[in-house]
Design an enzyme around this catalytic site. Structure first.
Site, PDB file in Angstrom:
ATOM      1  N   LYS A   1       0.857  -1.199   0.000  1.00  0.00           N
ATOM      2  CA  LYS A   1       0.000   0.000   0.000  1.00  0.00           C
ATOM      3  C   LYS A   1       0.888   1.242   0.000  1.00  0.00           C
ATOM      4  O   LYS A   1       1.483   1.585   1.005  1.00  0.00           O
ATOM      5  CB  LYS A   1      -0.923   0.049   1.221  1.00  0.00           C
ATOM      6  CG  LYS A   1      -1.998   1.123   1.010  1.00  0.00           C
ATOM      7  CD  LYS A   1      -2.664   1.611   2.258  1.00  0.00           C
ATOM      8  CE  LYS A   1      -1.923   2.693   2.965  1.00  0.00           C
ATOM      9  NZ  LYS A   1      -1.766   3.958   2.214  1.00  0.00           N
TER      10      LYS A   1
ATOM     11  N   GLU B   1      10.296   1.304  10.076  1.00  0.00           N
ATOM     12  CA  GLU B   1      11.319   2.338   9.823  1.00  0.00           C
ATOM     13  C   GLU B   1      10.599   3.658  10.005  1.00  0.00           C
ATOM     14  O   GLU B   1       9.696   3.986   9.233  1.00  0.00           O
ATOM     15  CB  GLU B   1      11.861   2.220   8.405  1.00  0.00           C
ATOM     16  CG  GLU B   1      12.465   0.851   8.160  1.00  0.00           C
ATOM     17  CD  GLU B   1      13.841   0.933   7.532  1.00  0.00           C
ATOM     18  OE1 GLU B   1      14.599   1.851   7.893  1.00  0.00           O
ATOM     19  OE2 GLU B   1      14.128   0.084   6.697  1.00  0.00           O
TER      20      GLU B   1
ATOM     21  N   CYS C   1      13.463  11.334   6.246  1.00  0.00           N
ATOM     22  CA  CYS C   1      13.517  10.765   7.592  1.00  0.00           C
ATOM     23  C   CYS C   1      14.871  11.028   8.226  1.00  0.00           C
ATOM     24  O   CYS C   1      14.985  11.262   9.416  1.00  0.00           O
ATOM     25  CB  CYS C   1      13.232   9.275   7.547  1.00  0.00           C
ATOM     26  SG  CYS C   1      14.348   8.372   6.467  1.00  0.00           S
TER      27      CYS C   1
ATOM     28  N   GLU D   1       9.446  16.077  14.944  1.00  0.00           N
ATOM     29  CA  GLU D   1       9.840  15.997  13.539  1.00  0.00           C
ATOM     30  C   GLU D   1       8.945  16.936  12.730  1.00  0.00           C
ATOM     31  O   GLU D   1       7.719  16.822  12.781  1.00  0.00           O
ATOM     32  CB  GLU D   1       9.682  14.553  13.035  1.00  0.00           C
ATOM     33  CG  GLU D   1      10.195  14.379  11.620  1.00  0.00           C
ATOM     34  CD  GLU D   1       9.960  12.970  11.067  1.00  0.00           C
ATOM     35  OE1 GLU D   1       8.868  12.423  11.281  1.00  0.00           O
ATOM     36  OE2 GLU D   1      10.871  12.436  10.409  1.00  0.00           O
TER      37      GLU D   1
END
Ligand code: NAD
Length: 444
Positions: free
Chosen positions: A187, A262, A296, A395
C-alpha cells in the site's frame, strides 16, 4: 530526457486502481476517489480509487494463493534472481517515465528523483544477490547433535510506504520481501500512488508471476488498517511516521504478526570547532533541505559549538537565501513545493510554535513569493533557546532547520541523546578522537 516536461502529458492514468493477481482492478460504481495532485500547480492530475476492506481481502487472497500454491516460493533461487534482474533492467528502460510520474506527484526536484529511480532498480539487484548468497547456520558444539537453521520464505507481507520517496522506499520493501520467496500486498501513500503503480505494472511486464506483488491504494485508516489487520497477513513491513508505526505495531502485536518499522527522526547534526566549516556547511544544507526537507534522515537539529556558531549560522543563512526554489521539473531547481497542502500548513505552523518557545527566526518562515500556485515554502532556519523547545523535539519534515548552540562536546552528546527519536546522527570534525567518541556515545 526533457527536463521541462509538463503535467498532463500522455502516460498519466486517469485513475489509479488496485492491482491484484497481475490485473488492474476496474473501479466499482459508487467507490471513493481521492485527488492526486501536482504540488507545483495544485492541479489534480489523476484520481485514486480507494480500496475498501473487500478489495483489500481480494489482494491478500491473491498473495496468499501465490505463496501457498504458486511457483514463486518454490522456484530455484537462480530462477527468482533471473526475474529480479529482468525487473531491474526493465525499470531502467522506463526510468524517464518513472522520474516524470514521481516528480509530478511529489514535487521533489527532478535531479533528485533520478537518484531515487536509480536506487529503485538497484534494490531489486541488491536483494536478488543477497537472497542468493545468504546461508543457514549449523551448531555442532554438542557431541552427537547436529542442529541447523535454514532460511525459508515466511509468507505474505503487508508492506506500507510513505510519500517522501515513494519509489525508492516502496521498492526497498518489495525487493527485500520477494527476493526471499515471499509474496506481498503493497500500500503506497494515498498522496503519491502514481509512480509506484507504474512500477508494480513493470514488475509484471518483466515476468514476475501474478499474485507475488499486489497493490492496494487508499488512506491509512481505511485501506491500511484493513490490510495490516487481515488474518491472511503473516508479517508487516512499514516505513512512515512514528505515530502511525505505534498504531501498526499495536495492531500487529494483537495478532502476533512480526513487524519491521522504519520511522521518523529529529537527528542531530553536530558541528564542532574542529570541523572543516565549508564542508560542514555543505553537509548541513544538504542534510536539511535535500528532498524538499522531507527526509527521515534529515539533519534537522544542527548543534554548533559556540566558538564557531555566529560565523557558521551567518554563512548558513547566506547560502540558504541563494537556494533556487521553483519548478521541480527544471534541472536547476534545488527546492520544489511541499507534497500536499495540509503538510505545508503544518510545516509553516512550526514557525509560530518556534517563536512561542522563544526561538529566533534566522531566515525564511513564509510561503515563497513569486508563485501564483504551488505549495512552495521558503527554506527556513531558527535558533532555539534550548533543546526542550518543540522545534527540537518534534519531527517537522520540511525545509526547516533548527539550530542549537553548545559549549563542550559533552553537551553536544547529551543534547543529541535528549530526543524521543533515534534514527541517525551526523558529526563534522577533523579531530578523529572527537569523531570516534561521538559516534560511540550518540544513540542513533
Ligand atoms: P505516515 O505514517 O503518515 O504514513 C505512512 C503510510 O502509512 C501511508 O501509506 C499511510 O497511508 C499509512 N497509514 C497511516 N495510518 C495507517 C494505519 N492506521 N494502518 C496502516 N497504514 C497506515 O507517514 P508519511 O507522512 O507518509 O511519511 C513521513 C514519515 O515517514 C516521517 O515521519 C518520516 O521520517 C518517515 N520515514 C521514515 C523512513 C525510514 O526509513 N526510517 C523513510 C522515509 C520516511
Amino acid at each position: 530526457m526533457n527536463d521541462a516536461i509538463q503535467p498532463g502529458r500522455p502516460g498519466v492514468p486517469e485513475r489509479v486502481t488496485s492491482l491484484i493477481a497481475g490485473e488492474r482492478v476496474a473501479p466499482k460504481p459508487g467507490g471513493h476517489d481521492l485527488p492526486v495532485i501536482y504540488p507545483a500547480t495544485e492541479q489534480t492530475v489523476s484520481l485514486l480509487r480507494e480500496a475498501d476492506a473487500d478489495e483489500v481481502a481480494a489482494a491478500v487472497l491473491a498473495a496468499r494463493d501465490a505463496f501457498d500454491r504458486g511457483p514463486w516460493p518454490r522456484m530455484h533461487v537462480d530462477e527468482r534472481k533471473d526475474i529480479l534482474y529482468r525487473v531491474r533492467d526493465l525499470l531502467r528502460v522506463h526510468a524517464d517515465e518513472l522520474v516524470h510520474l514521481e516528480c509530478l506527484n511529489t514535487g521533489i526536484p527532478v535531479h533528485h528523483i533520478r537518484g531515487h529511480v536509480t536506487r529503485m532498480a538497484r534494490n531489486f539487484e541488491f536483494f536478488a544477490e543477497v537472497a542468493s548468497t545468504v546461508s543457514g547456520e549449523a551448531y555442532t558444539q554438542a557431541k552427537g547433535y547436529l542442529t541447523y537453521v535454514t532460511r525459508e520464505p515466511r509468507g505474505v507481507a503487508a508492506l506500507i510506504a510513505p510519500w517522501n520517496a515513494p519509489l525508492a522506499l516502496a521498492s526497498m520493501r518489495v525487493a527485500t520481501c520477494i527476493s526471499f520467496g515471499n509474496t506481498c500486498v503493497l500500500k503506497p501513500s494515498e498522496y503519491t500512488p502514481l509512480a509506484v503503480a507504474r512500477m508494480v505494472e513493470i514488475l509484471h511486464e518483466a515476468g514476475l508471476p501474478p499474485g507475488v506483488v499486489n497493490m492496494v491504494n487508499g488512506r491509512g485508516a481505511v485501506t491500511g488498517s484493513a490490510l495490516v489487520s487481515h488474518p491472511g497477513i503473516d508479517m508487516i513491513g512499514f516505513t512512515g511516521g512514528t505515530h502511525t508505526g505505534r498504531a501498526i505495531m499495536a495492531a500487529a502485536g494483537h495478532d502476533l504478526k512480526p513487524c519491521i518499522l522504519e520511522l521518523g527522526g529529529k537527528s542531530a547534526n553536530i558541528v564542532t570547532e574542529h570541523a572543516d566549516l565549508e564542508r560542514a556547511l555543505d553537509g548541513a544544507l544538504l542534510g536539511i533541505y535535500a528532498n524538499n526537507g522531507q527526509q527521515c534522515l534529515a539533519g534537522s537539529r544542527i548543534l554548533v559549538q559556540r566558538s564557531v556558531s555566529e560565523q557558521f549560522m551567518a554563512r548558513f543563512v547566506e547560502r540558504t537565501r541563494r537556494i533556487r526554489i521553483g519548478d521541480p521539473m527544471q534541472a536547476t531547481t534545488e527546492i520544489g513545493p511541499l507534497c500536499f497542502a495540509a503538510h505545508l500548513e503544518r510545516v509553516l505552523g512550526y514557525v509560530e510554535i518556534a517563536k512561542a518557545d522563544g526561538a529566533q527566526l534566522l531566515t525564511g518562515g513564509r510561503r515563497a513569493s513569486g508563485f501564483e500556485h504551488g505549495l512552495y515554502m521558503e527554506p527556513t532556519a531558527v535558533l532555539a533557546p534550548a533543546n526542550s523547545a518543540r522545534v527540537c523535539q518534534e519531527e517537522i519534515f520540511g525545509p526547516f532547520a533548527t539550530f542549537l548552540v553548545y559549549d563542550t562536546i559533552d553537551d553536544a552528546i547529551r543534547i543529541a541523546n535528549e530526543s524521543p527519536f533515534g534514527l541517525v546522527s551526523y558529526i563534522w570534525s577533523q579531530d578523529l578522537g572527537e569523531v570516534m567518541r561521538v559516534s560511540r556515545e550518540v544513540r542513533a
